[in-house]
Design a protein around this motif. Structure first.
Motif, PDB file in Angstrom:
ATOM      1  N   ARG A 171       5.001  54.854  31.213  1.00 26.68           N
ATOM      2  CA  ARG A 171       5.528  55.558  31.776  1.00 26.68           C
ATOM      3  C   ARG A 171       6.266  56.322  30.303  1.00 26.68           C
ATOM      4  O   ARG A 171       5.942  57.054  30.313  1.00 26.68           O
ATOM      5  N   ASP A 174       3.666  57.041  27.786  1.00 29.17           N
ATOM      6  CA  ASP A 174       1.942  57.820  28.169  1.00 29.17           C
ATOM      7  C   ASP A 174       2.908  59.046  27.743  1.00 29.17           C
ATOM      8  O   ASP A 174       3.810  59.719  27.770  1.00 29.17           O
ATOM      9  N   ARG A 176       1.750  61.898  28.090  1.00 30.91           N
ATOM     10  CA  ARG A 176       1.803  62.986  29.168  1.00 30.91           C
ATOM     11  C   ARG A 176       3.063  63.136  29.897  1.00 30.91           C
ATOM     12  O   ARG A 176       3.499  64.253  29.964  1.00 30.91           O
ATOM     13  N   GLN A 177       3.543  62.018  29.850  1.00 38.59           N
ATOM     14  CA  GLN A 177       4.765  62.346  30.327  1.00 38.59           C
ATOM     15  C   GLN A 177       6.002  63.151  29.726  1.00 38.59           C
ATOM     16  O   GLN A 177       7.292  63.910  29.921  1.00 38.59           O
ATOM     17  N   THR A 182       1.758  67.612  24.929  1.00 38.32           N
ATOM     18  CA  THR A 182       1.240  68.029  26.547  1.00 38.32           C
ATOM     19  C   THR A 182       0.138  68.770  25.754  1.00 38.32           C
ATOM     20  O   THR A 182       1.411  70.005  25.687  1.00 38.32           O
TER      21      THR A 182
END
Length: 301
Positions: A171, A174, A176-177, A182
Motif C-alpha cells: 500500500r 502503490d 495510486r495511493q 495519480t
C-alpha cells in the motif's frame, strides 16, 4: 522526490503474495550476485551506502531511501562492487495475475471481462514504481523489521503477521495511493466508478454523469476505457448484473422485482443480458446455486 520512469501494474484480486525477505550487508569490494529468470519479484529497499546493480540494459546506483523492483523474468547483475559499507532490505514476492511494466506516462487496462466474472468485483490496479525515492523510508524499514521477526514465531500467527506487513508495504509503494502520482485519467475513472456504484439503481444517462462529474462524457468514456477497459455504460451494466446475482442468491424476490431494483426497467431485456453474460437465465442461476430442502416421505406402519 523523483518521479518513477516505469511502473509495474498488478491487477488485484488476487494481490501479490509474500514469499520471503532478508537484510543484506556488503563490505567494500563485495557485490550483488548475478541471477537470471529467478521466477519471483525482488524488491530492494536501501538503508545505507550505494548498491550498483543492473537489469538487462538498465543500471542503477541505489542509495539510502531508494527502492528498486527487479522483475522475475530478467537478468540481474552487479554493475560493480560496493565502494563503502552498504545495507539493504529485500522482499521476494509472487503474483499469479498477469502483470506488465509500462512507462509512467502510459495508461493501460490490464483488467478483462474474465477477471470481472471470476472475482465478482471490479479489480484494483496496483501500481508499483520500478525505482524511486521512498516517501516514508523509516516506515518501510519498520515493516521490514516486522517481517524479519516472524520466522521465530508460531506459523499460525506468523502467516497473518507477514501478510499484514507485506500488504501494508504494498500500500505504501502503490502509486495510486499518492495523489501526486495519480494521473488525471485514473482520478476521473475512479470518480466515475464511485458515482455509478452509488447511483446504479437509477436511470443514469451520459448527461447525468457529465453533470455530476463536471467532464464531457467522451472524456469520461476515454478515461474508463484506459483504466478499466470498459465504457461507463459497460461498467454500469456489469455492476447491475453482479448485484442481481447477489439478490438471486440472497433473496426470494421475483425476477421482475430484482430486475427493477438493480436498474433494469424491462424484465425480458434484463433476462437476455443476464443470459448473455453468464450463460444461463436468472431462474436457472437461482436453481443451480440455491439450496433445495430434502422432503422425506413417511412410510406406513
Amino acid at each position: 522526490m523523483i518521479r518513477a520512469t516505469e511502473i509495474v501494474h498488478f491487477p488485484a484480486p488476487p494481490a501479490p503474495y509474500y514469499l520471503e525477505c532478508g537484510y543484506t550487508s556488503y563490505a567494500p569490494g563485495e557485490a550483488h550476485p548475478n541471477r537470471r529468470n529467478m521466477g519471483k519479484f525482488d524488491l530492494i529497499l536501501m538503508k545505507s551506502g550505494t548498491l550498483f546493480i543492473g537489469e538487462e540494459q538498465r543500471k542503477w546506483g541505489l542509495t539510502a531511501g531508494q527502492s528498486l523492483l527487479l522483475l522475475p523474468d530478467r537478468y540481474h547483475y552487479a554493475v560493480q562492487p560496493c565502494e563503502e559499507d552498504t545495507t539493504f532490505y529485500w522482499v521476494h514476492f509472487h503474483s499469479v495475475c498477469k502483470w506488465a511494466e509500462f512507462p509512467a506516462d502510459q495508461q493501460i487496462a490490464l483488467q478483462s471481462e474474465q477477471h470481472y466474472h471470476e472475482f465478482l468485483t471490479s479489480p484494483y490496479d496496483i501500481q508499483l514504481p520500478k525505482m524511486w525515492d521512498m516517501p516514508y523510508p523509516e516506515r518501510a524499514y519498520q515493516l521490514m523489521e516486522t517481517l524479519l521477526q516472524t520466522p521465530g514465531t508460531r506459523q499460525s500467527s506468523a502467516f497473518w503477521t507477514q501478510q499484514q506487513a507485506f500488504e501494508e508495504l504494498l500500500r505504501m509503494m502503490d502509486l495510486r495511493q499518492l495523489e501526486q502520482y495519480t494521473s488525471p485519467a485514473v482520478a476521473v475513472a475512479e470518480k466515475t466508478e464511485a458515482f455509478i456504484r452509488n447511483n446504479y439503481r437509477t436511470e443514469l444517462t451520459s448527461g447525468d454523469m457529465s453533470a455530476a462529474l463536471h467532464y464531457h462524457y467522451n472524456y469520461i468514456t476515454r478515461c474508463m476505457k484506459q483504466v478499466y477497459g470498459l465504457t461507463p455504460n459497460d461498467y454500469l451494466q456489469h455492476y447491475r448484473l453482479e448485484q442481481a446475482k447477489l439478490l438471486l442468491l440472497k433473496t426470494e424476490w421475483k425476477i421482475a422485482e430484482i430486475a427493477n431494483y438493480v436498474g433494469f426497467r424491462n424484465t425480458p431485456y434484463f433476462s437476455n443480458r443476464f443470459a448473455g453474460k453468464y450463460g444461463c437465465s436468472p431462474q436457472q442461476f437461482r436453481r443451480q446455486f440455491s439450496h433445495t430442502p430434502v422432503v422425506r416421505l413417511r412410510t406406513k406402519s
